[in-house]
Design a protein around this motif. Structure first.
Motif: not given
Length: 408
Positions: A277-302
């Motif tokens: 969710x909002x608190x996680x700064x995750x490595x996203x292999x698709x983007x090739x970098x870390x990203x912290x996403x604060x939106x609903x879909x990230x909580x729903x799927x994360x």
């Protein structure tokens, strides 16, 4: 063999969906979902949309029916917080003083609104929006109309609450230091679309200036801008972003930087602790970098992704970031990341003046983000373009006669 115990700190959307997934995937051990609010887990978009507009009942925001937790043997502890983590002992301690051992722990502690530290910031009538209780109080303040509402911040929360305030019949002024609304999220090109939208709906949009303070005798009566202007206000809404709730992780010695650092499986620097969710700064292999996403879909799927990883499944969380917003008669869906300075150009398909179009952000000829405005059922195609990472012909991309599916 002793029964395993999985603890979820944060009775949020991410936490509730993780609990749901753990049971659906066959976890039969003890499962605790712990949250400091007294409201059972709910989704946050209605707080600035349907519920705030008084178009949806409170209950519609809840993730599960009230009896779901008992039916699935999930211990829902509300009004109590996890206050510390003892990693060596595999134990958390609650605000009640109770210790609870864990085999796996998920941190779904979300984020908290950034506060304005200016004179008068503690006056009555100044609202922040994060919880159901916040939204209920704000709705009560807006519901009768005819009030002077000042919104500090032209981000998503600021714009959505401004639209709700206008819908309730209030006067609205938005104050933001940016050159356009949503500058950090969309850049100046699409920020201008939202500036025009709000002005057309009677909002006084004051850009290039911030909030320097508040006046009032107990109750706020005016907002002072950084330019020295005094804007009369009966109600103030502050929406200037959030900070991830990382205290638990920091004090436990987990790696933290703009959120709790996790790998592509949402695992922290401790192999038995995860974050989503909002608190996680995750490595996203698709983007090739870390990203912290604060939106609903990230909580729903994360939340579900973290749950599967906790169960030992091979998980790679590489979703294309996604969010949506509804303001007045403009509905949109956004996919990808469009950070100013990280793209070359924005191109359009459709009718931009008529607000029925798709915008694409390009970097090196590749689509890195897309936003469909009052155009529906294209999110899958837009995300396929982003995932492919292939250069596209801009002339074909902007031609409404060329199916998007042919370009991915």
């Amino acid at each position: 063999m002793p029964q395993e115990t999985f603890v979820i700190a944060g009775a949020s959307l991410a936490g509730a969906k993780a609990a749901e997934t753990l049971r659906a995937e066959g976890f039969t051990g003890r499962l605790l979902l712990i949250g400091d609010e007294i409201e059972r887990p709910y989704e946050r978009p209605p707080l600035s949309k349907g519920f705030l507009l008084d178009k949806e009942p409170r209950e519609k925001a809840h993730v599960h029916e009230a009896d779901w937790y008992d039916e699935h043997d999930a211990e829902l502890r509300l009004g109590v917080a996890v206050t510390s983590i003892d990693r060596a002992a595999h134990e958390v301690r609650l605000s009640t003083g109770e210790p609870i051992g864990y085999d796996k722990l998920l941190l779904a502690t979300g984020a908290s609104p950034r506060r304005l530290d200016v004179p008068g910031a503690k006056l009555q009538g100044i609202h922040y929006l994060r919880t159901m209780a916040d939204s209920a109080a704000l709705k009560q303040a807006l519901a009768h109309g005819g009030r002077r509402v000042v919104v500090a911040g032209a981000g998503w929360i600021g714009l959505e609450t401004a639209a709700a305030a206008r819908a309730h019949g209030n006067e609205v002024t938005i104050i933001d230091p940016g050159a356009t609304p949503l500058h950090a999220a969309l850049g100046p090109e699409l920020g201008g679309v939202y500036a025009d939208l709000h002005r057309e709906h009677g909002v006084d949009l004051r850009l290039g200036q911030g909030v320097a303070g508040f006046w009032g005798a107990g109750q706020v009566s005016a907002v002072v801008t950084s330019g020295g202007a005094e804007v009369p206000a009966d109600v103030v809404i502050v929406g200037i972003g959030v900070r991830p709730n990382v205290r638990l992780a920091e004090e436990a010695g987990l790696d933290v930087s703009n959120g709790i650092l996790v790998d592509a499986s949402l695992r922290t620097s401790d192999p038995d602790i995860y974050a989503a969710g909002d608190v996680a700064n995750a490595h996203n292999p698709l983007l090739g970098r870390r990203i912290r996403v604060e939106h609903w879909a990230n909580a729903l799927n994360g939340g579900p992704a973290a749950a599967r990883a906790m169960l030992g499944q091979d998980v790679v969380y590489d979703r294309v970031p996604y969010f949506y917003s509804d303001q007045y008669d403009l509905g949109m869906e956004f996919s990808g990341v469009a950070t100013p300075g990280e793209y070359d150009e924005v191109v359009y398909r459709g009718d931009v003046p008529g607000r029925e179009f798709i915008a694409f952000w390009l970097s090196g000829g590749r689509v890195v983000a897309g936003m469909n405005v009052n155009v529906w059922d294209v999110t899958g195609d837009v995300q396929a373009l982003i995932r492919s990472g292939r250069p596209v012909d801009a002339a074909r991309l902007t031609d409404p006669e060329v199916p998007l599916a042919e370009l991915a």
